[in-house]
Design a protein around this motif. Structure first.
Motif, PDB file in Angstrom:
ATOM      1  N   SER A 181      59.733  35.427  32.845  1.00 52.77           N
ATOM      2  CA  SER A 181      60.114  36.824  32.457  1.00 52.77           C
ATOM      3  C   SER A 181      58.859  37.754  32.247  1.00 52.77           C
ATOM      4  CB  SER A 181      61.158  36.531  31.085  1.00 52.77           C
ATOM      5  OG  SER A 181      60.169  36.054  30.149  1.00 52.77           O
ATOM      6  N   ALA A 182      57.629  36.996  32.124  1.00 54.10           N
ATOM      7  CA  ALA A 182      56.576  37.841  31.518  1.00 54.10           C
ATOM      8  C   ALA A 182      55.986  38.850  32.766  1.00 54.10           C
ATOM      9  CB  ALA A 182      55.106  36.878  31.464  1.00 54.10           C
ATOM     10  N   PHE A 183      55.498  39.964  32.005  1.00 56.55           N
ATOM     11  CA  PHE A 183      55.235  40.852  33.219  1.00 56.55           C
ATOM     12  C   PHE A 183      53.596  40.619  33.860  1.00 56.55           C
ATOM     13  CE2 PHE A 183      58.734  42.736  31.706  1.00 56.55           C
ATOM     14  CZ  PHE A 183      59.062  44.003  32.185  1.00 56.55           C
ATOM     15  N   CYS A 184      53.343  41.095  34.721  1.00 55.66           N
ATOM     16  CA  CYS A 184      52.328  40.894  35.538  1.00 55.66           C
ATOM     17  C   CYS A 184      51.345  42.105  35.477  1.00 55.66           C
ATOM     18  CB  CYS A 184      52.392  40.602  37.116  1.00 55.66           C
ATOM     19  SG  CYS A 184      53.897  39.428  37.276  1.00 55.66           S
ATOM     20  N   THR A 185      50.103  41.690  35.360  1.00 53.90           N
ATOM     21  CA  THR A 185      48.835  43.024  35.268  1.00 53.90           C
ATOM     22  C   THR A 185      48.206  42.929  36.460  1.00 53.90           C
ATOM     23  OG1 THR A 185      49.149  42.618  32.814  1.00 53.90           O
ATOM     24  CG2 THR A 185      47.209  44.136  33.765  1.00 53.90           C
ATOM     25  N   ASP A 186      48.056  44.010  36.890  1.00 54.98           N
ATOM     26  CA  ASP A 186      46.897  43.843  38.326  1.00 54.98           C
ATOM     27  C   ASP A 186      45.348  44.347  37.967  1.00 54.98           C
ATOM     28  OD1 ASP A 186      46.749  46.595  38.194  1.00 54.98           O
ATOM     29  OD2 ASP A 186      47.930  47.146  39.772  1.00 54.98           O
ATOM     30  N   ALA A 187      44.662  44.330  38.880  1.00 56.49           N
ATOM     31  CA  ALA A 187      43.372  44.854  38.466  1.00 56.49           C
ATOM     32  C   ALA A 187      42.828  45.962  37.790  1.00 56.49           C
ATOM     33  CB  ALA A 187      42.345  44.539  39.937  1.00 56.49           C
ATOM     34  N   ILE A 188      43.514  46.728  37.760  1.00 58.84           N
ATOM     35  CA  ILE A 188      43.397  48.301  37.197  1.00 58.84           C
ATOM     36  C   ILE A 188      44.231  48.510  35.767  1.00 58.84           C
ATOM     37  CG2 ILE A 188      42.429  49.359  39.004  1.00 58.84           C
ATOM     38  CD1 ILE A 188      45.105  50.790  39.315  1.00 58.84           C
ATOM     39  N   GLY A 189      44.921  47.300  35.424  1.00 60.03           N
ATOM     40  CA  GLY A 189      45.855  47.265  34.420  1.00 60.03           C
ATOM     41  C   GLY A 189      47.347  47.806  34.457  1.00 60.03           C
ATOM     42  N   GLN A 190      47.563  48.164  35.669  1.00 60.70           N
ATOM     43  CA  GLN A 190      49.008  48.351  35.938  1.00 60.70           C
ATOM     44  C   GLN A 190      49.830  46.962  35.639  1.00 60.70           C
ATOM     45  OE1 GLN A 190      49.009  51.509  39.192  1.00 60.70           O
ATOM     46  NE2 GLN A 190      48.562  49.477  40.089  1.00 60.70           N
ATOM     47  N   ILE A 191      50.991  47.436  34.960  1.00 56.81           N
ATOM     48  CA  ILE A 191      52.073  46.225  34.637  1.00 56.81           C
ATOM     49  C   ILE A 191      53.190  46.293  35.562  1.00 56.81           C
ATOM     50  CG2 ILE A 191      53.558  45.392  32.967  1.00 56.81           C
ATOM     51  CD1 ILE A 191      51.489  46.431  30.781  1.00 56.81           C
ATOM     52  N   HIS A 192      53.591  45.263  36.313  1.00 55.47           N
ATOM     53  CA  HIS A 192      54.650  45.179  37.172  1.00 55.47           C
ATOM     54  C   HIS A 192      55.528  43.862  36.824  1.00 55.47           C
ATOM     55  CE1 HIS A 192      51.948  47.287  39.871  1.00 55.47           C
ATOM     56  NE2 HIS A 192      51.092  46.725  39.670  1.00 55.47           N
ATOM     57  N   PRO A 193      56.819  44.424  36.662  1.00 61.25           N
ATOM     58  CA  PRO A 193      57.724  43.165  36.523  1.00 61.25           C
ATOM     59  C   PRO A 193      57.967  42.235  37.751  1.00 61.25           C
ATOM     60  CG  PRO A 193      59.013  45.178  37.488  1.00 61.25           C
ATOM     61  CD  PRO A 193      57.274  45.438  37.387  1.00 61.25           C
ATOM     62  N   PRO A 194      58.016  40.940  37.240  1.00 59.88           N
ATOM     63  CA  PRO A 194      58.205  39.969  38.292  1.00 59.88           C
ATOM     64  C   PRO A 194      59.644  39.982  39.026  1.00 59.88           C
ATOM     65  CG  PRO A 194      58.926  38.867  36.193  1.00 59.88           C
ATOM     66  CD  PRO A 194      58.231  40.307  35.928  1.00 59.88           C
ATOM     67  N   PHE A 195      59.560  39.703  40.231  1.00 64.11           N
ATOM     68  CA  PHE A 195      60.618  39.674  41.255  1.00 64.11           C
ATOM     69  C   PHE A 195      61.169  38.627  41.411  1.00 64.11           C
ATOM     70  CE2 PHE A 195      60.071  44.138  41.564  1.00 64.11           C
ATOM     71  CZ  PHE A 195      60.752  44.753  42.383  1.00 64.11           C
ATOM     72  N   ASP A 251      37.585  34.403  40.912  1.00 64.59           N
ATOM     73  CA  ASP A 251      38.625  35.379  40.920  1.00 64.59           C
ATOM     74  C   ASP A 251      39.755  35.135  41.689  1.00 64.59           C
ATOM     75  OD1 ASP A 251      37.155  36.830  38.670  1.00 64.59           O
ATOM     76  OD2 ASP A 251      36.341  38.340  40.086  1.00 64.59           O
ATOM     77  N   ASN A 252      39.573  34.481  42.731  1.00 60.68           N
ATOM     78  CA  ASN A 252      40.886  34.194  43.636  1.00 60.68           C
ATOM     79  C   ASN A 252      41.896  33.442  42.757  1.00 60.68           C
ATOM     80  OD1 ASN A 252      40.039  34.888  46.409  1.00 60.68           O
ATOM     81  ND2 ASN A 252      38.513  33.781  45.613  1.00 60.68           N
ATOM     82  N   LEU A 253      41.633  32.655  41.733  1.00 60.91           N
ATOM     83  CA  LEU A 253      42.619  32.073  40.948  1.00 60.91           C
ATOM     84  C   LEU A 253      43.498  32.849  40.225  1.00 60.91           C
ATOM     85  CD1 LEU A 253      40.320  29.187  39.502  1.00 60.91           C
ATOM     86  CD2 LEU A 253      42.073  28.918  41.085  1.00 60.91           C
ATOM     87  N   ASP A 254      42.987  33.888  39.795  1.00 62.21           N
ATOM     88  CA  ASP A 254      43.869  35.132  39.143  1.00 62.21           C
ATOM     89  C   ASP A 254      44.625  35.836  40.057  1.00 62.21           C
ATOM     90  OD1 ASP A 254      42.705  34.620  36.571  1.00 62.21           O
ATOM     91  OD2 ASP A 254      41.152  36.110  36.794  1.00 62.21           O
ATOM     92  N   VAL A 255      44.192  36.276  41.454  1.00 65.67           N
ATOM     93  CA  VAL A 255      44.928  36.635  42.225  1.00 65.67           C
ATOM     94  C   VAL A 255      46.218  35.743  42.895  1.00 65.67           C
ATOM     95  CG1 VAL A 255      44.936  37.705  44.710  1.00 65.67           C
ATOM     96  CG2 VAL A 255      42.945  37.869  43.185  1.00 65.67           C
ATOM     97  N   TYR A 256      45.758  34.249  42.789  1.00 72.12           N
ATOM     98  CA  TYR A 256      46.924  33.410  43.397  1.00 72.12           C
ATOM     99  C   TYR A 256      48.013  33.511  42.403  1.00 72.12           C
ATOM    100  CZ  TYR A 256      43.118  31.078  46.049  1.00 72.12           C
ATOM    101  OH  TYR A 256      42.190  30.936  47.102  1.00 72.12           O
ATOM    102  N   ARG A 257      47.600  33.532  40.921  1.00 71.50           N
ATOM    103  CA  ARG A 257      48.724  33.450  39.841  1.00 71.50           C
ATOM    104  C   ARG A 257      49.300  34.652  39.815  1.00 71.50           C
ATOM    105  NH1 ARG A 257      43.917  30.630  36.843  1.00 71.50           N
ATOM    106  NH2 ARG A 257      44.213  28.570  37.363  1.00 71.50           N
ATOM    107  N   LEU A 258      48.502  35.660  40.113  1.00 73.99           N
ATOM    108  CA  LEU A 258      49.184  36.954  40.097  1.00 73.99           C
ATOM    109  C   LEU A 258      50.468  37.098  40.915  1.00 73.99           C
ATOM    110  CD1 LEU A 258      49.564  39.915  39.130  1.00 73.99           C
ATOM    111  CD2 LEU A 258      47.645  40.692  40.798  1.00 73.99           C
ATOM    112  N   PHE A 259      50.144  36.867  42.239  1.00 74.02           N
ATOM    113  CA  PHE A 259      51.148  37.013  43.287  1.00 74.02           C
ATOM    114  C   PHE A 259      52.125  36.010  43.074  1.00 74.02           C
ATOM    115  CE2 PHE A 259      48.368  39.334  46.790  1.00 74.02           C
ATOM    116  CZ  PHE A 259      48.380  40.100  45.879  1.00 74.02           C
ATOM    117  N   GLY A 260      51.737  34.787  42.621  1.00 75.63           N
ATOM    118  CA  GLY A 260      52.657  33.708  42.226  1.00 75.63           C
ATOM    119  C   GLY A 260      53.926  34.250  41.230  1.00 75.63           C
TER     120      GLY A 260
END
Length: 263
Positions: A3-17, A115-124
């Protein structure tokens, strides 16, 4: 699904789908490959002409232009919920235009190998595939442990990594490619200045004592004949480097580490 929101590289917050509920357009070749490797091929509705891996999967995905010359009308017709961008590969005016009609413009900017680890987790988290993302993180860590160890064993002369000619261009110390090469134990020459992808002269490089040149297969398509001509000109070893293995992040980073360990 978290249920946590996801933050991208420029600080934008996106809800999980939930998995399968997103409609994704990727404007970054390495991220297209990552989306497929995370099991999200069915959610991928658009890609660039440079998004060529995995070939059998992406050949059926509509193209929406290149990484720079994006066709906004084509993207609009695809009605994506998400468009994936990268700060180095895509231009801000494109991101701003997309934000006018795409609910979620997700920006990435990995600067180091880890930094790839953060990208994997963000998309996951963002696309409901946390288990697949964690499996990729685990594989990354296993290969990275060997990669870091192999780097301590290398004793090689400084190299120039070339990405373009006419003018000749290389990479700055702050780029992902530079970190990838440093992590492999190699010393990389960088010209003075603050440009991320600076032009340079061979006179300056040779005076700095470089002992090797790598000609990347992308973005400039260096070929064996370029290697032969430059080696004759400079009198030092010149080799062709697989640009995808050295510069693509995402899941390709794991193959990239294996590639650099074998060289």
């Amino acid at each position: 699904m978290s249920s946590a929101f996801c933050t991208d590289a420029i600080g934008q917050i996106h809800p999980p789908f939930a998995k399968g509920s997103a409609r994704i357009v990727s404007l970054v070749p390495s991220l297209t490959e990552l989306i497929v490797d995370l099991g999200l091929a069915d959610s991928l509705v658009g890609r660039t002409g440079f998004c060529i891996h995995p070939q059998e999967v992406v050949k059926t995905i509509p193209k929406v232009g290149g990484t720079k010359d994006v066709n906004l009308d084509k993207i609009r017709k695809l009605a994506p919920t998400h468009v994936l961008l990268n700060i180095d590969e895509n231009e801000k005016p494109v991101a701003d235009a997309l934000a006018q009609f795409v609910p979620h413009v997700v920006v990435t900017h990995p600067l180091t190998l880890r930094d790839n680890l953060d990208v994997y987790r963000l998309f996951g988290q963002l696309f409901g595939v946390e288990a697949a993302a964690q499996a990729l993180c685990d594989e990354f860590e296993t290969v990275y442990a060997r990669f870091a160890q192999s780097g301590t064993e290398k004793q090689q002369p400084p190299l120039v990594y070339c990405i373009w000619k006419d003018p000749w261009m290389t990479i700055s110390a702050s780029t992902y490619i530079a970190d990838m090469l440093r992590s492999s134990g190699r010393t990389v020459w960088h010209p003075a200045g603050e440009q991320r992808y600076p032009a340079f002269s061979w006179e300056d490089a040779l005076q700095a004592g470089v002992g090797e040149v790598w000609l990347s297969t992308e973005p400039y398509r260096f070929q064996p004949e370029h290697v032969e001509a430059l080696a004759a000109q400079l009198g030092i070893p010149v080799r062709l480097a697989d640009g995808e293995m050295c510069s693509w992040y995402g899941s390709r980073a794991i193959a990239g580490m294996r590639y650099l360990m074998s060289e």
